[in-house]
Design a protein around this motif. Sequence first.
Motif, PDB file in Angstrom:
ATOM      1  N   ILE A   1      20.088 -10.384  -5.410  1.00 54.33           N
ATOM      2  CA  ILE A   1      20.934  -9.212  -5.596  1.00 54.33           C
ATOM      3  C   ILE A   1      20.783  -8.779  -7.046  1.00 54.33           C
ATOM      4  CG2 ILE A   1      23.292  -8.319  -5.591  1.00 54.33           C
ATOM      5  CD1 ILE A   1      23.956 -10.373  -3.421  1.00 54.33           C
ATOM      6  N   ASP A   2      20.437  -7.532  -7.259  1.00 53.75           N
ATOM      7  CA  ASP A   2      20.177  -7.051  -8.619  1.00 53.75           C
ATOM      8  C   ASP A   2      21.479  -6.642  -9.292  1.00 53.75           C
ATOM      9  OD1 ASP A   2      19.236  -6.006 -10.975  1.00 53.75           O
ATOM     10  OD2 ASP A   2      17.579  -4.912 -10.054  1.00 53.75           O
ATOM     11  N   MET A   3      21.953  -7.498 -10.174  1.00 53.65           N
ATOM     12  CA  MET A   3      23.140  -7.195 -10.990  1.00 53.65           C
ATOM     13  C   MET A   3      22.709  -7.100 -12.454  1.00 53.65           C
ATOM     14  SD  MET A   3      25.602  -6.911  -8.797  1.00 53.65           S
ATOM     15  CE  MET A   3      27.024  -6.893  -9.880  1.00 53.65           C
ATOM     16  N   SER A   4      21.564  -6.459 -12.656  1.00 52.92           N
ATOM     17  CA  SER A   4      21.039  -6.315 -14.010  1.00 52.92           C
ATOM     18  C   SER A   4      20.823  -4.841 -14.330  1.00 52.92           C
ATOM     19  CB  SER A   4      19.769  -7.153 -14.187  1.00 52.92           C
ATOM     20  OG  SER A   4      18.732  -6.718 -13.318  1.00 52.92           O
ATOM     21  N   ILE A   5      19.572  -4.457 -14.568  1.00 58.77           N
ATOM     22  CA  ILE A   5      19.317  -3.112 -15.096  1.00 58.77           C
ATOM     23  C   ILE A   5      18.944  -2.089 -14.027  1.00 58.77           C
ATOM     24  CG2 ILE A   5      18.736  -3.936 -17.405  1.00 58.77           C
ATOM     25  CD1 ILE A   5      15.778  -3.771 -16.628  1.00 58.77           C
TER      26      ILE A   5
ATOM     27  N   ALA B   1      16.227  -1.105 -12.230  1.00 59.37           N
ATOM     28  CA  ALA B   1      15.076  -0.258 -12.589  1.00 59.37           C
ATOM     29  C   ALA B   1      15.340   0.515 -13.876  1.00 59.37           C
ATOM     30  CB  ALA B   1      14.711   0.689 -11.450  1.00 59.37           C
ATOM     31  N   VAL B   2      15.951  -0.164 -14.843  1.00 60.07           N
ATOM     32  CA  VAL B   2      16.288   0.416 -16.143  1.00 60.07           C
ATOM     33  C   VAL B   2      17.156   1.661 -15.954  1.00 60.07           C
ATOM     34  CG1 VAL B   2      15.357   0.812 -18.467  1.00 60.07           C
ATOM     35  CG2 VAL B   2      13.964  -0.362 -16.789  1.00 60.07           C
ATOM     36  N   GLY B   3      18.016   1.627 -14.963  1.00 58.08           N
ATOM     37  CA  GLY B   3      18.950   2.727 -14.719  1.00 58.08           C
ATOM     38  C   GLY B   3      18.386   3.856 -13.889  1.00 58.08           C
ATOM     39  N   ALA B   4      17.154   3.729 -13.413  1.00 54.93           N
ATOM     40  CA  ALA B   4      16.519   4.840 -12.704  1.00 54.93           C
ATOM     41  C   ALA B   4      17.031   5.010 -11.279  1.00 54.93           C
ATOM     42  CB  ALA B   4      15.004   4.664 -12.690  1.00 54.93           C
ATOM     43  N   CYS B   5      17.312   3.909 -10.585  1.00 54.37           N
ATOM     44  CA  CYS B   5      17.666   3.999  -9.166  1.00 54.37           C
ATOM     45  C   CYS B   5      19.178   4.050  -8.990  1.00 54.37           C
ATOM     46  CB  CYS B   5      17.050   2.824  -8.398  1.00 54.37           C
ATOM     47  SG  CYS B   5      15.254   2.906  -8.353  1.00 54.37           S
ATOM     48  N   ILE B   6      19.737   5.191  -9.248  1.00 57.04           N
ATOM     49  CA  ILE B   6      21.186   5.340  -9.297  1.00 57.04           C
ATOM     50  C   ILE B   6      21.821   5.305  -7.908  1.00 57.04           C
ATOM     51  CG2 ILE B   6      21.371   7.869  -9.158  1.00 57.04           C
ATOM     52  CD1 ILE B   6      23.183   7.513 -11.768  1.00 57.04           C
ATOM     53  N   LEU B   7      21.066   5.643  -6.869  1.00 60.80           N
ATOM     54  CA  LEU B   7      21.565   5.563  -5.498  1.00 60.80           C
ATOM     55  C   LEU B   7      21.269   4.196  -4.871  1.00 60.80           C
ATOM     56  CD1 LEU B   7      20.452   9.054  -4.111  1.00 60.80           C
ATOM     57  CD2 LEU B   7      22.660   8.415  -5.097  1.00 60.80           C
ATOM     58  N   GLY B   8      20.403   3.419  -5.519  1.00 61.47           N
ATOM     59  CA  GLY B   8      19.934   2.162  -4.960  1.00 61.47           C
ATOM     60  C   GLY B   8      18.453   2.256  -4.658  1.00 61.47           C
TER      61      GLY B   8
ATOM     62  N   PRO C   1      25.313  -0.099 -12.632  1.00 58.84           N
ATOM     63  CA  PRO C   1      25.666  -0.009 -11.211  1.00 58.84           C
ATOM     64  C   PRO C   1      24.925   1.108 -10.498  1.00 58.84           C
ATOM     65  CG  PRO C   1      27.422   0.892 -12.580  1.00 58.84           C
ATOM     66  CD  PRO C   1      26.434   0.265 -13.511  1.00 58.84           C
ATOM     67  N   SER C   2      24.786   0.932  -9.190  1.00 59.63           N
ATOM     68  CA  SER C   2      24.216   1.957  -8.334  1.00 59.63           C
ATOM     69  C   SER C   2      25.162   2.200  -7.163  1.00 59.63           C
ATOM     70  CB  SER C   2      22.844   1.531  -7.801  1.00 59.63           C
ATOM     71  OG  SER C   2      22.991   0.587  -6.749  1.00 59.63           O
ATOM     72  N   PHE C   3      24.877   3.240  -6.397  1.00 55.31           N
ATOM     73  CA  PHE C   3      25.694   3.552  -5.221  1.00 55.31           C
ATOM     74  C   PHE C   3      25.547   2.471  -4.153  1.00 55.31           C
ATOM     75  CE2 PHE C   3      26.512   6.247  -1.330  1.00 55.31           C
ATOM     76  CZ  PHE C   3      27.864   6.459  -1.603  1.00 55.31           C
ATOM     77  N   ALA C   4      24.472   1.683  -4.229  1.00 56.56           N
ATOM     78  CA  ALA C   4      24.224   0.643  -3.229  1.00 56.56           C
ATOM     79  C   ALA C   4      25.017  -0.632  -3.472  1.00 56.56           C
ATOM     80  CB  ALA C   4      22.730   0.313  -3.187  1.00 56.56           C
TER      81      ALA C   4
END
Length: 442
Positions: free
Chosen positions: A63-67, A69-76, A395-398
């Motif tokens: 589970i990605d609780m880090s960056i 994709a350096v903030g790129a994948c805001i929806l997941g 965080p992302s929407f996912a």
Amino acid sequence: MYSLEELKKSQGVALYNHAKTLIPGGTQLLSKRPEMFAPEVWPAYYEKAKGCRVWDLDGREFIDMSIMAVGACILGYADDEVDDAVVAALRNGVNSSLNCPEEVQLAEALMALHPWFGMVRYARSGGEAMGLAVRIARAHTRRDTVLFSGYHGWNDWYLAANLADGKGLDGQLMPGLEPNGVPRGLAGTAIPFDANSIESLRDKVKGQENKIAAIIIEPARGEDAPAGYLKDLRELASEIGAVLLFDEITSGFRMCAGGIHRNYGVHPDIAVFAKSMANGYAMSAVLGTEKVMQAAQTTFISSTNWTDRVGPAAALATLKKYQRESVDQHLIATGNRVKDIWRRAAAASGLEVGVTGLPSLAAFAFKARHPMGMNTRFTIEMLQEGFLGFRQFKPSFAHGAAELDQYETAVTKVFAELASDLECTVLDTPKHHAGFQRLTKE
């Protein structure tokens, strides 16, 4: 869940060691180097990414609780709605001798969010978009010097700040950046000033008001901008005839749809977007007033790959879902919960931890004798628990309640383990890097 030994022996670690013999620096992005997280342990490569989960080359799920994709994948990762729009664009032709209509549709959508702007130019990455924006500012003002605060990429105009002072950029987020290859003649054309300090900026401006092409800042990154600061910047830029340029590559779409400057009610002459605007697809935009943006026609700014259909299609689909689902509210709530998780776990374990950042750009820091060792061990322990864990969280929407519940359990456990070994005696791997460092000796 995963043992340290199997993590060390992963295909990703082996492939990264091989990559360093083929690719200078090992990766294309400093922020994705394994040395920034946990050298010799971080899995380095992914086979698949979906939602907020990543599978490494050995099929291990994290589970990605880090960056993210350096903030790129805001929806997941691999959002179905965005990917479907991209597939449709692909099937209708990614490029042709004619232009894609999506770039006009995207311009209209971006202007609807930012009605104080009048025109837009596109690129495909943040760094090149900043280079484009600085070129336009200089062309508009017919001046050379830029004053800036914050991190703004890899281009010559920015690294020129380290020509006159080798540590000029050290206070601007990323220390140790070398200006090798940047023409010495650019010395003095890029001057840093202290973030959120109008006094620091006025000191730099004094005596060279008619030389300054642009004042460039990240309107917010770690924290909200101080009350009145952006307004003072706007007034100073107008007073000396400089372009006020907001770098929204990181802050854009994190706290609201579009630029975070919408929340402050201060309008720059140019704003630059990338990263989150297309949910991981290559896309960036330079928005500006018509008066300033028309200067793009007085210089040469052009690229074949800026006309592809994928970027605009992905950005339109991302923006549509973002607004429909009120993604900003989800990001803020998720980030605030994670910040609370860090605080509660620290209090329960007796660790001293400082929690900072906007909720959508959250971070923590260990207040210990060996913070880099603690950071590295935290990342390693979280990998063993099945998380890409880091001292930052985007965080992302996912990210949903179930993932956050699992994360809280893991963080509480790991913080307790760290509290029992404040000297980091258990750590038997190299500590993470804190900034730019060479990976091989000369």
